[in-house]
Design a protein around this motif. Sequence first.
Motif, PDB file in Angstrom:
ATOM      1  N   LEU A 156       0.720  -1.267   0.206  1.00  0.00           N
ATOM      2  CA  LEU A 156       0.102  -0.078  -0.073  1.00  0.00           C
ATOM      3  C   LEU A 156       1.002   1.308   0.024  1.00  0.00           C
ATOM      4  CD1 LEU A 156      -2.755  -1.029   2.613  1.00  0.00           C
ATOM      5  CD2 LEU A 156      -2.748  -1.305   0.277  1.00  0.00           C
ATOM      6  N   THR A 157       0.473   2.444  -0.579  1.00  0.00           N
ATOM      7  CA  THR A 157       1.040   3.738  -0.592  1.00  0.00           C
ATOM      8  C   THR A 157       0.929   4.073   0.813  1.00  0.00           C
ATOM      9  OG1 THR A 157      -0.757   4.784  -1.318  1.00  0.00           O
ATOM     10  CG2 THR A 157       0.660   3.802  -3.121  1.00  0.00           C
ATOM     11  N   GLU A 158       1.667   5.251   1.177  1.00  0.00           N
ATOM     12  CA  GLU A 158       1.689   5.930   2.476  1.00  0.00           C
ATOM     13  C   GLU A 158       0.239   6.363   2.671  1.00  0.00           C
ATOM     14  OE1 GLU A 158       3.789   9.406   5.047  1.00  0.00           O
ATOM     15  OE2 GLU A 158       4.647   8.446   3.302  1.00  0.00           O
ATOM     16  N   ARG A 159      -0.441   7.049   1.717  1.00  0.00           N
ATOM     17  CA  ARG A 159      -1.546   7.542   1.722  1.00  0.00           C
ATOM     18  C   ARG A 159      -2.687   6.557   1.977  1.00  0.00           C
ATOM     19  NH1 ARG A 159      -3.748  12.461   1.128  1.00  0.00           N
ATOM     20  NH2 ARG A 159      -2.013  13.018   2.512  1.00  0.00           N
ATOM     21  N   GLU A 160      -2.659   5.370   1.129  1.00  0.00           N
ATOM     22  CA  GLU A 160      -3.533   4.198   1.292  1.00  0.00           C
ATOM     23  C   GLU A 160      -3.427   3.829   2.684  1.00  0.00           C
ATOM     24  OE1 GLU A 160      -3.659   2.648  -3.336  1.00  0.00           O
ATOM     25  OE2 GLU A 160      -2.278   1.689  -1.924  1.00  0.00           O
ATOM     26  N   ILE A 176     -12.685  11.236   7.118  1.00  0.00           N
ATOM     27  CA  ILE A 176     -11.242  10.951   6.650  1.00  0.00           C
ATOM     28  C   ILE A 176     -10.834  12.019   5.898  1.00  0.00           C
ATOM     29  CG2 ILE A 176      -9.813   9.473   5.184  1.00  0.00           C
ATOM     30  CD1 ILE A 176     -11.541   7.167   6.223  1.00  0.00           C
ATOM     31  N   ALA A 177     -11.539  12.759   5.102  1.00  0.00           N
ATOM     32  CA  ALA A 177     -11.362  13.780   3.862  1.00  0.00           C
ATOM     33  C   ALA A 177     -10.820  14.725   4.699  1.00  0.00           C
ATOM     34  CB  ALA A 177     -12.545  13.985   2.987  1.00  0.00           C
ATOM     35  N   ARG A 178     -11.769  15.337   5.682  1.00  0.00           N
ATOM     36  CA  ARG A 178     -11.388  16.386   6.389  1.00  0.00           C
ATOM     37  C   ARG A 178     -10.065  16.312   7.386  1.00  0.00           C
ATOM     38  NH1 ARG A 178     -16.773  16.437   7.448  1.00  0.00           N
ATOM     39  NH2 ARG A 178     -16.646  15.350   9.501  1.00  0.00           N
ATOM     40  N   ARG A 179      -9.605  14.949   7.799  1.00  0.00           N
ATOM     41  CA  ARG A 179      -8.469  14.777   8.487  1.00  0.00           C
ATOM     42  C   ARG A 179      -7.163  14.800   7.695  1.00  0.00           C
ATOM     43  NH1 ARG A 179      -7.560  11.206  13.083  1.00  0.00           N
ATOM     44  NH2 ARG A 179      -9.760  11.772  13.544  1.00  0.00           N
ATOM     45  N   THR A 186     -11.608  11.334  -3.173  1.00  0.00           N
ATOM     46  CA  THR A 186     -10.182  10.778  -3.251  1.00  0.00           C
ATOM     47  C   THR A 186     -10.041   9.828  -2.285  1.00  0.00           C
ATOM     48  OG1 THR A 186      -9.332  13.014  -4.217  1.00  0.00           O
ATOM     49  CG2 THR A 186      -8.007  11.442  -2.848  1.00  0.00           C
ATOM     50  N   VAL A 187     -10.807  10.067  -1.222  1.00  0.00           N
ATOM     51  CA  VAL A 187     -10.896   8.952  -0.114  1.00  0.00           C
ATOM     52  C   VAL A 187     -11.723   7.946  -0.788  1.00  0.00           C
ATOM     53  CG1 VAL A 187     -11.826   8.374   2.145  1.00  0.00           C
ATOM     54  CG2 VAL A 187     -10.908  10.822   1.693  1.00  0.00           C
ATOM     55  N   GLN A 188     -12.808   7.741  -1.203  1.00  0.00           N
ATOM     56  CA  GLN A 188     -13.731   6.874  -1.918  1.00  0.00           C
ATOM     57  C   GLN A 188     -12.632   6.031  -2.892  1.00  0.00           C
ATOM     58  OE1 GLN A 188     -16.644   8.989  -3.458  1.00  0.00           O
ATOM     59  NE2 GLN A 188     -18.126   8.613  -1.796  1.00  0.00           N
ATOM     60  N   HIS A 190      -9.297   5.870  -2.759  1.00  0.00           N
ATOM     61  CA  HIS A 190      -8.342   5.153  -2.121  1.00  0.00           C
ATOM     62  C   HIS A 190      -8.548   3.938  -1.611  1.00  0.00           C
ATOM     63  CE1 HIS A 190      -5.054   7.667  -2.607  1.00  0.00           C
ATOM     64  NE2 HIS A 190      -5.689   8.979  -1.741  1.00  0.00           N
ATOM     65  N   ARG A 191     -10.029   3.916  -0.866  1.00  0.00           N
ATOM     66  CA  ARG A 191     -10.484   2.801  -0.379  1.00  0.00           C
ATOM     67  C   ARG A 191     -10.918   1.585  -1.091  1.00  0.00           C
ATOM     68  NH1 ARG A 191     -14.630   4.237   4.838  1.00  0.00           N
ATOM     69  NH2 ARG A 191     -14.838   1.947   4.694  1.00  0.00           N
ATOM     70  N   ALA A 192     -11.606   2.098  -2.363  1.00  0.00           N
ATOM     71  CA  ALA A 192     -11.705   1.136  -3.532  1.00  0.00           C
ATOM     72  C   ALA A 192     -10.429   0.542  -3.797  1.00  0.00           C
ATOM     73  CB  ALA A 192     -12.304   1.593  -4.794  1.00  0.00           C
ATOM     74  N   ASN A 193      -9.394   1.160  -4.066  1.00  0.00           N
ATOM     75  CA  ASN A 193      -7.979   0.571  -4.128  1.00  0.00           C
ATOM     76  C   ASN A 193      -7.379  -0.153  -3.179  1.00  0.00           C
ATOM     77  OD1 ASN A 193      -7.946   1.863  -6.694  1.00  0.00           O
ATOM     78  ND2 ASN A 193      -6.791   3.688  -5.880  1.00  0.00           N
ATOM     79  N   ILE A 194      -7.616   0.124  -2.037  1.00  0.00           N
ATOM     80  CA  ILE A 194      -7.441  -0.746  -0.701  1.00  0.00           C
ATOM     81  C   ILE A 194      -8.011  -2.259  -0.910  1.00  0.00           C
ATOM     82  CG2 ILE A 194      -7.347  -1.047   1.685  1.00  0.00           C
ATOM     83  CD1 ILE A 194      -7.265   2.061   1.485  1.00  0.00           C
TER      84      ILE A 194
END
Length: 221
Positions: A156-160, A176-179, A186-188, A190-194
């Motif tokens: 996983l990438t650091e962001r993932e 998560i987006a706010r944090r 973008t969060v969605q 990343h989650r799909a990729n994860i």
Amino acid sequence: MPIHVVLVDDHAVVREGLKALLNREADIEVVGETGSAAGVLDLVQEARPEVVVMDLQLGAGQNGVEATRELVKKKPAVKVVILSMYDDEELVFRALEAGAKGYVLKRAGVEELVTAIRLVNSGDAYLDPRIARRVIEGLQNRLPFTRAAETAEPELTERETEVLRLAAEGLTNAEIARRLVISVKTVQAHRANIMQKLGLHDRVDLVKYAIKKGILKLEAD
């Protein structure tokens, strides 16, 4: 288009109260209600809701968990939110295993139920914060990982990894987006990729993976 909701609770006064409160929301419409598990499938077929709010104990020996299992089997596109007075983690596990995507305690405010309805309708899951920690702890010694999660070792990438940790902690996509100061889309992504990389199917698998890999650490109370 509003989120169409069906209410399943054996107490008419509870259904009427929930119906009135939920219909105040501009994006939610209660399109049906029943006090019996026996009529759920027919009602869902007729009303075509996106979300069913299901009481865990329906009286007269009826079981909301089994009703959920049957409904998800016959109508997999319908999302079920369990509304229960019980906070025992064993009941929560059973509800999740039956296919429920949300679990809200009856002592919660209607705002929490509204949040759960919106999240499960969007494809996410929701667990009442009052029981989330105990459920996560229970997962350490409970359900096995999927074979894909055990055998594959994707990187996983650091962001993932950040998104994975926050999602496992129970944060919504918006939180998560706010944090992380990124967009919800973008969060969605990343989650799909994860989920695809790790071969996971839902948030339960995600939490178990995060615990196994030490990404999610539980501190003693």
